[in-house]
Write an enzyme that holds these catalytic residues in place. Structure first.
Site, PDB file in Angstrom:
ATOM      1  N   ARG A 181      -0.221   8.040  -3.829  1.00  0.00           N
ATOM      2  CA  ARG A 181       0.254   8.621  -2.575  1.00  0.00           C
ATOM      3  C   ARG A 181       1.763   8.423  -2.399  1.00  0.00           C
ATOM      4  O   ARG A 181       2.414   9.218  -1.720  1.00  0.00           O
ATOM      5  CB  ARG A 181      -0.492   8.004  -1.377  1.00  0.00           C
ATOM      6  N   ARG A 207      -3.572   1.630  14.045  1.00  0.00           N
ATOM      7  CA  ARG A 207      -2.630   2.751  14.013  1.00  0.00           C
ATOM      8  C   ARG A 207      -2.882   3.769  15.136  1.00  0.00           C
ATOM      9  O   ARG A 207      -3.197   4.945  14.896  1.00  0.00           O
ATOM     10  CB  ARG A 207      -2.628   3.433  12.648  1.00  0.00           C
ATOM     11  N   ASP A 228       6.451  -2.278   4.463  1.00  0.00           N
ATOM     12  CA  ASP A 228       6.054  -1.581   3.239  1.00  0.00           C
ATOM     13  C   ASP A 228       6.432  -2.346   1.972  1.00  0.00           C
ATOM     14  O   ASP A 228       6.068  -1.927   0.873  1.00  0.00           O
ATOM     15  CB  ASP A 228       6.674  -0.173   3.198  1.00  0.00           C
ATOM     16  N   LYS A 247       9.419   9.179   0.102  1.00  0.00           N
ATOM     17  CA  LYS A 247       8.219   9.772   0.718  1.00  0.00           C
ATOM     18  C   LYS A 247       8.389   9.837   2.241  1.00  0.00           C
ATOM     19  O   LYS A 247       8.120  10.860   2.856  1.00  0.00           O
ATOM     20  CB  LYS A 247       6.991   8.915   0.366  1.00  0.00           C
ATOM     21  N   ASN A 248       8.863   8.728   2.817  1.00  0.00           N
ATOM     22  CA  ASN A 248       8.929   8.657   4.275  1.00  0.00           C
ATOM     23  C   ASN A 248      10.090   9.459   4.860  1.00  0.00           C
ATOM     24  O   ASN A 248      10.213   9.569   6.080  1.00  0.00           O
ATOM     25  CB  ASN A 248       9.006   7.197   4.731  1.00  0.00           C
ATOM     26  N   CYS A 307      -2.985   5.154   5.321  1.00  0.00           N
ATOM     27  CA  CYS A 307      -3.437   3.834   4.859  1.00  0.00           C
ATOM     28  C   CYS A 307      -4.307   3.142   5.901  1.00  0.00           C
ATOM     29  O   CYS A 307      -4.020   3.203   7.094  1.00  0.00           O
ATOM     30  CB  CYS A 307      -2.221   2.941   4.589  1.00  0.00           C
TER      31      CYS A 307
HETATM   32  C1  UD1 Z   1       5.896   4.643   9.243  1.00  0.00           C
HETATM   33  C2  UD1 Z   1       5.886   4.761   7.733  1.00  0.00           C
HETATM   34  C3  UD1 Z   1       5.072   3.625   7.120  1.00  0.00           C
HETATM   35  C4  UD1 Z   1       5.596   2.288   7.610  1.00  0.00           C
HETATM   36  C5  UD1 Z   1       5.693   2.256   9.132  1.00  0.00           C
HETATM   37  C6  UD1 Z   1       6.382   1.004   9.656  1.00  0.00           C
HETATM   38  C7  UD1 Z   1       6.080   7.139   7.353  1.00  0.00           C
HETATM   39  C8  UD1 Z   1       5.440   8.381   6.846  1.00  0.00           C
HETATM   40  N1  UD1 Z   1       5.302   6.047   7.367  1.00  0.00           N
HETATM   41  O1  UD1 Z   1       4.539   4.748   9.678  1.00  0.00           O
HETATM   42  O2  UD1 Z   1       5.194   3.721   5.700  1.00  0.00           O
HETATM   43  O3  UD1 Z   1       4.709   1.269   7.188  1.00  0.00           O
HETATM   44  O4  UD1 Z   1       6.450   3.380   9.613  1.00  0.00           O
HETATM   45  O5  UD1 Z   1       7.637   0.875   9.116  1.00  0.00           O
HETATM   46  O6  UD1 Z   1       7.257   7.129   7.693  1.00  0.00           O
HETATM   47  N2  UD1 Z   1       2.091   2.184  17.207  1.00  0.00           N
HETATM   48  C9  UD1 Z   1       1.440   2.231  18.408  1.00  0.00           C
HETATM   49  N3  UD1 Z   1       1.274   3.444  19.005  1.00  0.00           N
HETATM   50  C10 UD1 Z   1       1.736   4.611  18.444  1.00  0.00           C
HETATM   51  C11 UD1 Z   1       2.417   4.538  17.210  1.00  0.00           C
HETATM   52  C12 UD1 Z   1       2.573   3.318  16.603  1.00  0.00           C
HETATM   53  O7  UD1 Z   1       1.020   1.223  18.943  1.00  0.00           O
HETATM   54  O8  UD1 Z   1       1.568   5.670  19.042  1.00  0.00           O
HETATM   55  C13 UD1 Z   1       2.261   0.872  16.536  1.00  0.00           C
HETATM   56  C14 UD1 Z   1       1.481   0.835  15.205  1.00  0.00           C
HETATM   57  O9  UD1 Z   1       0.148   0.479  15.418  1.00  0.00           O
HETATM   58  C15 UD1 Z   1       2.237  -0.233  14.453  1.00  0.00           C
HETATM   59  C16 UD1 Z   1       3.673  -0.022  14.924  1.00  0.00           C
HETATM   60  O10 UD1 Z   1       3.605   0.732  16.127  1.00  0.00           O
HETATM   61  O11 UD1 Z   1       1.804  -1.504  14.853  1.00  0.00           O
HETATM   62  C17 UD1 Z   1       4.557   0.664  13.928  1.00  0.00           C
HETATM   63  O12 UD1 Z   1       4.003   1.892  13.574  1.00  0.00           O
HETATM   64  P1  UD1 Z   1       4.916   3.154  13.272  1.00  0.00           P
HETATM   65  O13 UD1 Z   1       6.359   2.761  13.243  1.00  0.00           O
HETATM   66  O14 UD1 Z   1       4.518   4.254  14.197  1.00  0.00           O
HETATM   67  O15 UD1 Z   1       4.447   3.531  11.805  1.00  0.00           O
HETATM   68  P2  UD1 Z   1       4.209   4.981  11.232  1.00  0.00           P
HETATM   69  O16 UD1 Z   1       5.203   5.921  11.782  1.00  0.00           O
HETATM   70  O17 UD1 Z   1       2.770   5.323  11.285  1.00  0.00           O
END
Ligand code: UD1
Length: 418
Positions: A397, A121, A305, A22-23, A116
Protein backbone atom coordinates in the site's frame (compact mmCIF):
# COMPACT_ATOMS: atom_id res chain seq x y z
CA UNK A 1 -0.08 -15.45 -1.89
CA UNK A 2 3.19 -13.51 -2.05
CA UNK A 3 5.47 -13.35 0.97
CA UNK A 4 8.75 -11.61 1.69
CA UNK A 5 11.66 -13.88 2.57
CA UNK A 6 14.70 -12.39 4.31
CA UNK A 7 17.96 -13.93 5.44
CA UNK A 8 19.32 -11.51 8.02
CA UNK A 9 22.85 -10.38 8.65
CA UNK A 10 23.98 -8.29 5.68
CA UNK A 11 25.21 -4.69 5.90
CA UNK A 12 23.71 -2.13 3.49
CA UNK A 13 25.75 -0.11 0.99
CA UNK A 14 24.84 2.04 -2.01
CA UNK A 15 22.41 4.67 -3.22
CA UNK A 16 18.63 4.78 -3.62
CA UNK A 17 16.24 7.21 -5.28
CA UNK A 18 13.22 7.97 -3.11
CA UNK A 19 9.75 7.99 -4.72
CA UNK A 20 7.14 10.68 -4.25
CA UNK A 21 5.08 10.55 -1.07
CA UNK A 22 1.96 8.43 -0.81
CA UNK A 23 0.55 10.91 1.70
CA UNK A 24 1.13 13.79 -0.73
CA UNK A 25 -0.11 11.97 -3.83
CA UNK A 26 -3.39 10.83 -2.24
CA UNK A 27 -4.73 14.26 -1.21
CA UNK A 28 -3.44 15.78 -4.45
CA UNK A 29 -5.43 13.16 -6.38
CA UNK A 30 -8.45 14.09 -4.26
CA UNK A 31 -7.72 17.77 -4.99
CA UNK A 32 -7.68 17.08 -8.72
CA UNK A 33 -11.45 16.51 -8.49
CA UNK A 34 -11.70 20.30 -8.09
CA UNK A 35 -9.92 20.90 -11.43
CA UNK A 36 -12.14 21.04 -14.49
CA UNK A 37 -9.22 20.48 -16.82
CA UNK A 38 -6.12 18.36 -17.32
CA UNK A 39 -4.03 17.36 -14.33
CA UNK A 40 -0.48 16.15 -14.97
CA UNK A 41 1.35 14.56 -12.05
CA UNK A 42 4.97 13.51 -12.29
CA UNK A 43 6.81 10.79 -10.36
CA UNK A 44 3.69 8.63 -10.24
CA UNK A 45 4.41 5.98 -7.59
CA UNK A 46 3.16 2.42 -7.86
CA UNK A 47 1.69 2.13 -4.36
CA UNK A 48 -1.56 0.17 -4.15
CA UNK A 49 -3.22 3.02 -2.20
CA UNK A 50 -2.44 5.46 -5.01
CA UNK A 51 -3.61 3.04 -7.73
CA UNK A 52 -6.86 2.58 -5.80
CA UNK A 53 -7.36 6.33 -5.49
CA UNK A 54 -6.92 6.72 -9.26
CA UNK A 55 -9.60 4.04 -9.69
CA UNK A 56 -11.88 6.17 -7.51
CA UNK A 57 -11.27 9.17 -9.80
CA UNK A 58 -12.08 7.04 -12.85
CA UNK A 59 -15.30 5.96 -11.19
CA UNK A 60 -16.23 9.65 -10.82
CA UNK A 61 -15.73 10.07 -14.57
CA UNK A 62 -12.03 11.05 -14.76
CA UNK A 63 -9.90 9.62 -17.58
CA UNK A 64 -6.35 8.49 -16.92
CA UNK A 65 -3.29 7.86 -19.02
CA UNK A 66 0.11 6.85 -17.67
CA UNK A 67 3.22 7.47 -19.74
CA UNK A 68 6.50 6.43 -18.13
CA UNK A 69 6.21 7.89 -14.62
CA UNK A 70 3.70 10.60 -15.43
CA UNK A 71 0.01 10.38 -14.70
CA UNK A 72 -2.28 12.37 -17.01
CA UNK A 73 -5.81 12.92 -15.74
CA UNK A 74 -8.59 14.44 -17.79
CA UNK A 75 -10.98 15.77 -15.14
CA UNK A 76 -13.20 17.84 -17.46
CA UNK A 77 -16.25 15.62 -17.62
CA UNK A 78 -16.86 14.19 -14.15
CA UNK A 79 -20.32 12.71 -13.93
CA UNK A 80 -20.61 11.03 -10.56
CA UNK A 81 -20.45 12.33 -6.98
CA UNK A 82 -20.59 8.96 -5.21
CA UNK A 83 -17.78 6.72 -3.92
CA UNK A 84 -19.29 3.27 -3.37
CA UNK A 85 -18.36 0.92 -0.54
CA UNK A 86 -16.24 -1.44 -2.66
CA UNK A 87 -13.94 1.45 -3.67
CA UNK A 88 -14.00 3.44 -0.40
CA UNK A 89 -12.90 0.41 1.60
CA UNK A 90 -9.70 0.19 -0.47
CA UNK A 91 -8.17 3.39 0.93
CA UNK A 92 -8.90 5.72 3.79
CA UNK A 93 -8.17 8.63 1.49
CA UNK A 94 -11.59 8.22 -0.08
CA UNK A 95 -12.86 10.31 2.85
CA UNK A 96 -10.44 13.14 1.93
CA UNK A 97 -12.40 13.45 -1.30
CA UNK A 98 -15.59 14.61 0.40
CA UNK A 99 -14.49 18.26 0.38
CA UNK A 100 -13.42 18.25 -3.26
CA UNK A 101 -16.46 16.31 -4.51
CA UNK A 102 -18.63 18.84 -2.67
CA UNK A 103 -16.68 21.70 -4.22
CA UNK A 104 -17.21 20.27 -7.69
CA UNK A 105 -20.80 18.96 -7.46
CA UNK A 106 -22.30 20.57 -4.32
CA UNK A 107 -23.33 17.03 -3.39
CA UNK A 108 -21.27 14.06 -2.22
CA UNK A 109 -22.01 10.51 -1.16
CA UNK A 110 -19.04 8.63 0.22
CA UNK A 111 -18.93 5.26 1.97
CA UNK A 112 -16.92 4.92 5.17
CA UNK A 113 -13.21 4.54 4.36
CA UNK A 114 -10.74 1.66 4.64
CA UNK A 115 -7.01 1.95 5.42
CA UNK A 116 -4.83 0.67 8.25
CA UNK A 117 -6.40 -1.01 11.27
CA UNK A 118 -4.43 1.07 13.76
CA UNK A 119 -7.16 2.56 15.92
CA UNK A 120 -10.72 3.82 15.92
CA UNK A 121 -9.89 6.52 13.33
CA UNK A 122 -13.07 8.59 13.74
CA UNK A 123 -14.06 11.20 11.14
CA UNK A 124 -15.91 13.60 13.45
CA UNK A 125 -13.45 16.44 12.74
CA UNK A 126 -14.01 16.11 9.00
CA UNK A 127 -17.77 16.25 9.51
CA UNK A 128 -17.73 19.17 11.98
CA UNK A 129 -15.45 21.09 9.63
CA UNK A 130 -17.79 20.63 6.69
CA UNK A 131 -20.78 21.57 8.85
CA UNK A 132 -18.98 24.81 9.77
CA UNK A 133 -19.02 25.57 6.03
CA UNK A 134 -22.79 25.10 6.03
CA UNK A 135 -22.79 21.61 4.54
CA UNK A 136 -25.65 19.33 5.62
CA UNK A 137 -24.29 15.90 6.49
CA UNK A 138 -26.38 12.75 6.93
CA UNK A 139 -24.62 9.67 8.29
CA UNK A 140 -26.66 6.57 7.44
CA UNK A 141 -26.00 2.90 6.65
CA UNK A 142 -22.24 3.28 6.19
CA UNK A 143 -22.55 6.28 3.88
CA UNK A 144 -22.02 10.00 4.45
CA UNK A 145 -24.36 11.97 2.26
CA UNK A 146 -23.55 15.67 2.03
CA UNK A 147 -25.60 18.52 0.64
CA UNK A 148 -23.37 21.50 -0.08
CA UNK A 149 -25.77 23.65 -2.07
CA UNK A 150 -25.51 26.35 0.62
CA UNK A 151 -21.79 25.81 1.25
CA UNK A 152 -19.95 29.04 2.10
CA UNK A 153 -16.59 29.90 3.60
CA UNK A 154 -16.41 29.78 7.41
CA UNK A 155 -14.16 29.42 10.44
CA UNK A 156 -13.15 25.91 11.49
CA UNK A 157 -11.44 25.23 14.82
CA UNK A 158 -10.02 21.72 14.86
CA UNK A 159 -9.92 20.10 18.32
CA UNK A 160 -6.87 18.16 17.10
CA UNK A 161 -4.57 18.94 14.15
CA UNK A 162 -5.84 16.05 12.02
CA UNK A 163 -4.00 15.74 8.70
CA UNK A 164 -6.98 14.38 6.77
CA UNK A 165 -9.51 16.82 8.26
CA UNK A 166 -7.22 19.78 7.50
CA UNK A 167 -6.86 18.63 3.88
CA UNK A 168 -10.54 17.85 3.46
CA UNK A 169 -11.70 21.23 4.77
CA UNK A 170 -9.02 23.04 2.79
CA UNK A 171 -10.33 21.42 -0.40
CA UNK A 172 -13.96 22.17 0.53
CA UNK A 173 -13.05 25.86 0.95
CA UNK A 174 -11.36 26.20 -2.45
CA UNK A 175 -14.55 26.59 -4.53
CA UNK A 176 -16.81 27.79 -1.67
CA UNK A 177 -18.00 31.39 -1.75
CA UNK A 178 -16.08 33.65 0.66
CA UNK A 179 -13.24 33.02 3.08
CA UNK A 180 -12.46 29.88 5.07
CA UNK A 181 -10.04 29.79 7.97
CA UNK A 182 -8.77 26.60 9.59
CA UNK A 183 -7.39 27.06 13.10
CA UNK A 184 -5.20 24.44 14.82
CA UNK A 185 -4.51 23.01 11.37
CA UNK A 186 -2.06 20.13 10.91
CA UNK A 187 1.35 21.29 9.63
CA UNK A 188 2.63 18.23 7.77
CA UNK A 189 4.76 18.90 4.65
CA UNK A 190 2.17 17.04 2.57
CA UNK A 191 -0.39 19.74 3.48
CA UNK A 192 1.99 22.41 2.19
CA UNK A 193 2.32 20.30 -0.96
CA UNK A 194 -1.46 20.14 -1.38
CA UNK A 195 -1.64 23.93 -1.00
CA UNK A 196 1.10 24.39 -3.64
CA UNK A 197 -0.67 22.03 -6.03
CA UNK A 198 -4.07 23.69 -5.60
CA UNK A 199 -2.61 27.21 -5.88
CA UNK A 200 -0.84 26.22 -9.09
CA UNK A 201 -4.28 25.18 -10.40
CA UNK A 202 -5.73 28.60 -9.47
CA UNK A 203 -6.75 28.30 -5.80
CA UNK A 204 -6.00 31.05 -3.24
CA UNK A 205 -4.68 29.36 -0.12
CA UNK A 206 -2.19 30.73 2.41
CA UNK A 207 -0.67 29.48 5.62
CA UNK A 208 -0.25 25.71 5.09
CA UNK A 209 2.64 24.54 7.25
CA UNK A 210 1.45 26.84 10.07
CA UNK A 211 -1.47 26.30 12.42
CA UNK A 212 -3.75 28.75 10.59
CA UNK A 213 -4.73 28.22 6.96
CA UNK A 214 -6.74 30.81 5.00
CA UNK A 215 -8.62 30.00 1.83
CA UNK A 216 -10.29 32.53 -0.39
CA UNK A 217 -12.91 30.87 -2.57
CA UNK A 218 -12.45 31.00 -6.36
CA UNK A 219 -14.81 30.02 -9.19
CA UNK A 220 -12.80 27.33 -10.97
CA UNK A 221 -9.52 25.44 -11.00
CA UNK A 222 -7.80 24.79 -14.31
CA UNK A 223 -5.06 22.71 -15.93
CA UNK A 224 -2.12 21.98 -13.68
CA UNK A 225 1.21 20.14 -13.86
CA UNK A 226 2.90 19.18 -10.60
CA UNK A 227 5.52 16.96 -8.95
CA UNK A 228 4.55 15.90 -5.40
CA UNK A 229 7.16 15.91 -2.61
CA UNK A 230 9.34 12.86 -1.86
CA UNK A 231 8.22 10.28 0.69
CA UNK A 232 9.77 11.12 4.06
CA UNK A 233 8.46 7.90 5.61
CA UNK A 234 10.10 5.65 3.00
CA UNK A 235 13.32 7.66 3.34
CA UNK A 236 13.08 7.32 7.13
CA UNK A 237 12.49 3.57 6.84
CA UNK A 238 15.72 3.11 4.83
CA UNK A 239 17.71 5.37 7.18
CA UNK A 240 16.61 3.24 10.13
CA UNK A 241 17.37 0.06 8.15
CA UNK A 242 20.95 1.25 7.61
CA UNK A 243 21.30 2.29 11.25
CA UNK A 244 20.28 -1.26 12.23
CA UNK A 245 22.28 -3.26 9.69
CA UNK A 246 25.38 -1.09 9.60
CA UNK A 247 26.79 0.18 6.33
CA UNK A 248 26.81 3.35 4.28
CA UNK A 249 23.77 4.44 2.26
CA UNK A 250 22.91 7.63 0.37
CA UNK A 251 19.29 8.51 -0.36
CA UNK A 252 18.71 10.76 -3.38
CA UNK A 253 15.76 13.06 -4.09
CA UNK A 254 14.76 13.63 -0.46
CA UNK A 255 13.92 16.70 1.59
CA UNK A 256 16.18 16.42 4.66
CA UNK A 257 14.26 19.22 6.40
CA UNK A 258 11.20 16.92 6.51
CA UNK A 259 13.17 14.29 8.44
CA UNK A 260 14.70 16.37 11.23
CA UNK A 261 12.85 14.61 14.06
CA UNK A 262 14.36 11.27 12.93
CA UNK A 263 17.80 12.61 12.02
CA UNK A 264 18.12 14.17 15.50
CA UNK A 265 17.52 10.73 17.05
CA UNK A 266 19.94 8.79 14.81
CA UNK A 267 22.83 11.18 14.31
CA UNK A 268 25.87 10.63 16.55
CA UNK A 269 24.46 7.42 18.00
CA UNK A 270 26.70 4.93 16.19
CA UNK A 271 25.51 6.71 13.03
CA UNK A 272 26.87 9.64 11.13
CA UNK A 273 24.46 11.57 8.96
CA UNK A 274 25.44 14.11 6.33
CA UNK A 275 22.80 16.06 4.40
CA UNK A 276 23.53 18.02 1.25
CA UNK A 277 20.84 19.46 -1.02
CA UNK A 278 18.41 16.64 -1.74
CA UNK A 279 20.68 13.88 -0.42
CA UNK A 280 21.06 12.21 2.94
CA UNK A 281 24.01 9.91 3.63
CA UNK A 282 23.99 7.68 6.68
CA UNK A 283 26.89 5.52 7.77
CA UNK A 284 26.51 3.22 10.72
CA UNK A 285 28.49 0.72 12.74
CA UNK A 286 25.23 -1.12 13.42
CA UNK A 287 25.42 -1.15 17.22
CA UNK A 288 22.97 1.45 18.43
CA UNK A 289 22.48 2.77 21.97
CA UNK A 290 18.81 2.87 22.85
CA UNK A 291 17.00 6.19 22.77
CA UNK A 292 15.52 6.85 26.23
CA UNK A 293 12.12 8.04 25.04
CA UNK A 294 10.34 8.62 21.75
CA UNK A 295 6.86 10.11 21.61
CA UNK A 296 4.91 10.25 18.37
CA UNK A 297 3.46 13.69 17.69
CA UNK A 298 1.91 15.65 14.84
CA UNK A 299 4.55 17.20 12.54
CA UNK A 300 7.20 18.47 13.26
CA UNK A 301 7.21 15.89 16.07
CA UNK A 302 8.29 12.28 15.60
CA UNK A 303 5.96 10.66 12.99
CA UNK A 304 3.68 7.84 14.06
CA UNK A 305 4.35 6.36 10.59
CA UNK A 306 7.96 5.67 11.67
CA UNK A 307 7.07 4.28 15.09
CA UNK A 308 7.17 0.54 14.17
CA UNK A 309 10.47 1.00 12.30
CA UNK A 310 12.15 2.86 15.18
CA UNK A 311 10.78 0.18 17.52
CA UNK A 312 12.50 -2.49 15.39
CA UNK A 313 15.74 -0.55 15.91
CA UNK A 314 15.16 -0.31 19.66
CA UNK A 315 14.69 -4.09 19.94
CA UNK A 316 18.41 -4.62 19.15
CA UNK A 317 19.78 -1.44 20.75
CA UNK A 318 21.96 -1.39 23.84
CA UNK A 319 19.74 -0.48 26.84
CA UNK A 320 16.04 0.13 27.46
CA UNK A 321 13.78 2.60 25.73
CA UNK A 322 10.24 3.89 25.97
CA UNK A 323 7.99 4.61 23.01
CA UNK A 324 4.77 6.55 23.60
CA UNK A 325 2.23 6.34 20.75
CA UNK A 326 0.06 9.45 20.98
CA UNK A 327 -1.65 9.34 17.60
CA UNK A 328 -3.26 5.91 17.20
CA UNK A 329 -4.36 3.91 20.22
CA UNK A 330 -3.85 0.43 18.77
CA UNK A 331 -0.74 1.04 16.71
CA UNK A 332 1.31 -1.59 18.55
CA UNK A 333 0.04 -4.71 16.77
CA UNK A 334 3.49 -5.32 15.26
CA UNK A 335 4.95 -5.87 18.74
CA UNK A 336 3.40 -9.36 18.96
CA UNK A 337 5.26 -10.24 15.75
CA UNK A 338 8.53 -8.69 16.96
CA UNK A 339 8.26 -10.71 20.17
CA UNK A 340 8.01 -13.89 18.02
CA UNK A 341 11.46 -12.89 16.73
CA UNK A 342 12.90 -12.65 20.24
CA UNK A 343 12.25 -8.97 21.04
CA UNK A 344 11.62 -7.98 24.67
CA UNK A 345 8.69 -5.55 24.62
CA UNK A 346 6.13 -4.70 27.28
CA UNK A 347 3.01 -2.76 26.30
CA UNK A 348 1.18 -0.61 28.87
CA UNK A 349 -1.64 1.34 27.24
CA UNK A 350 -0.05 3.76 24.80
CA UNK A 351 3.50 3.02 26.02
CA UNK A 352 5.95 0.33 24.93
CA UNK A 353 9.00 -0.49 27.02
CA UNK A 354 11.66 -2.13 24.90
CA UNK A 355 14.68 -3.88 26.39
CA UNK A 356 17.34 -4.27 23.75
CA UNK A 357 18.38 -7.89 23.08
CA UNK A 358 21.66 -9.10 21.54
CA UNK A 359 19.91 -10.88 18.69
CA UNK A 360 16.60 -11.31 16.96
CA UNK A 361 15.80 -14.68 15.41
CA UNK A 362 14.13 -15.33 12.06
CA UNK A 363 10.46 -16.34 12.33
CA UNK A 364 7.22 -16.53 10.36
CA UNK A 365 5.47 -13.22 10.98
CA UNK A 366 2.47 -11.33 9.64
CA UNK A 367 2.39 -7.70 8.42
CA UNK A 368 -0.35 -6.32 10.65
CA UNK A 369 -0.55 -2.96 8.86
CA UNK A 370 1.47 -0.92 6.39
CA UNK A 371 4.16 0.60 8.63
CA UNK A 372 4.07 -2.31 11.08
CA UNK A 373 4.95 -4.51 8.09
CA UNK A 374 7.92 -2.25 7.27
CA UNK A 375 9.10 -2.58 10.87
CA UNK A 376 9.07 -6.39 10.49
CA UNK A 377 11.11 -6.16 7.29
CA UNK A 378 13.76 -4.17 9.20
CA UNK A 379 13.76 -6.71 12.03
CA UNK A 380 14.21 -9.50 9.46
CA UNK A 381 17.27 -7.74 8.01
CA UNK A 382 19.16 -8.13 11.30
CA UNK A 383 17.67 -11.42 12.56
CA UNK A 384 19.60 -14.66 12.69
CA UNK A 385 18.34 -16.99 9.96
CA UNK A 386 15.23 -16.70 7.80
CA UNK A 387 12.20 -14.47 8.34
CA UNK A 388 9.05 -14.91 6.27
CA UNK A 389 6.52 -12.08 6.23
CA UNK A 390 2.98 -12.75 5.06
CA UNK A 391 0.04 -10.41 4.35
CA UNK A 392 2.44 -8.16 2.43
CA UNK A 393 -0.45 -6.53 0.58
CA UNK A 394 -0.37 -4.15 3.55
CA UNK A 395 3.24 -3.18 2.72
CA UNK A 396 2.44 -2.74 -0.99
CA UNK A 397 0.00 0.00 0.00
CA UNK A 398 2.87 2.40 0.70
CA UNK A 399 6.15 0.95 -0.65
CA UNK A 400 6.62 0.44 -4.39
CA UNK A 401 9.07 -2.40 -4.01
CA UNK A 402 10.66 -2.58 -0.59
CA UNK A 403 12.47 -5.86 -1.29
CA UNK A 404 14.02 -4.61 -4.55
CA UNK A 405 15.19 -1.40 -2.87
CA UNK A 406 16.81 -3.26 0.02
CA UNK A 407 18.20 -5.97 -2.27
CA UNK A 408 19.90 -3.27 -4.35
CA UNK A 409 21.66 -2.17 -1.14
CA UNK A 410 22.95 -5.70 -0.51
CA UNK A 411 20.24 -7.24 1.69
CA UNK A 412 19.34 -10.89 1.17
CA UNK A 413 15.62 -10.34 0.60
CA UNK A 414 13.14 -11.44 -2.03
CA UNK A 415 9.47 -11.81 -2.76
CA UNK A 416 8.27 -15.40 -3.05
CA UNK A 417 4.98 -16.81 -4.30
CA UNK A 418 3.55 -19.72 -2.37
C1 UD1 B 1 -2.63 10.78 8.02
C2 UD1 B 1 -1.69 9.90 7.21
C3 UD1 B 1 -1.23 8.71 8.05
C4 UD1 B 1 -0.62 9.20 9.35
C5 UD1 B 1 -1.55 10.16 10.07
C6 UD1 B 1 -0.91 10.81 11.29
C7 UD1 B 1 -2.44 10.22 4.94
C8 UD1 B 1 -3.07 9.61 3.73
N1 UD1 B 1 -2.40 9.43 6.02
O1 UD1 B 1 -3.76 9.98 8.36
O2 UD1 B 1 -0.27 7.99 7.28
O3 UD1 B 1 -0.38 8.08 10.19
O4 UD1 B 1 -1.95 11.23 9.19
O5 UD1 B 1 0.24 11.47 10.94
O6 UD1 B 1 -1.97 11.35 4.91
N2 UD1 B 1 -8.96 12.05 14.51
C9 UD1 B 1 -10.16 12.25 15.14
N3 UD1 B 1 -11.22 12.66 14.40
C10 UD1 B 1 -11.13 12.89 13.04
C11 UD1 B 1 -9.88 12.69 12.42
C12 UD1 B 1 -8.81 12.26 13.16
O7 UD1 B 1 -10.29 12.07 16.34
O8 UD1 B 1 -12.12 13.28 12.43
C13 UD1 B 1 -7.81 11.58 15.31
C14 UD1 B 1 -7.37 10.17 14.85
O9 UD1 B 1 -8.12 9.18 15.49
C15 UD1 B 1 -5.93 10.15 15.30
C16 UD1 B 1 -5.49 11.60 15.09
O10 UD1 B 1 -6.68 12.38 15.01
O11 UD1 B 1 -5.85 9.84 16.66
C17 UD1 B 1 -4.64 11.83 13.89
O12 UD1 B 1 -5.31 11.38 12.75
P1 UD1 B 1 -5.16 12.13 11.36
O13 UD1 B 1 -4.11 13.19 11.44
O14 UD1 B 1 -6.52 12.54 10.90
O15 UD1 B 1 -4.65 10.96 10.42
P2 UD1 B 1 -5.09 10.67 8.94
O16 UD1 B 1 -5.31 11.93 8.21
O17 UD1 B 1 -6.13 9.61 8.91
Amino acid sequence: MDKILIKGGRQLFGELDISSAKNAYLPILAGSILCSGNVTLHKYPKFDDVTNMVEILENLGGKKNIVDNTLFLDMKNLTNFEIPKELACLTRSSIFSLGSILGRFKYAKVAYPGGCEIGARPIDLHIKGLQALNVKVVDRRGYLTCDGRDMVGGNVHLDFPSVGATENIMMAGVLAKGKTKIYNAAKEPEIVDLQNFLNKAGAKIKGAGTSTISIEGVKNLYDVEYTPVPDRIIAGTYLIATAMCGGDVTLNGVRPEHLQSLISKLDNNSCKIVTKGDKIRLSSSGRFNSIDKIETMPYPGFPTDLQPQIMALQTISKGTSLIVENLFETRFKHTVELVKMGADILIEGRSAIIKGVNKLYGAEVVATDLRGGAGLVLAGLVADGYTTISNIGQINRGYENIEQDLHSLGADIKRISL
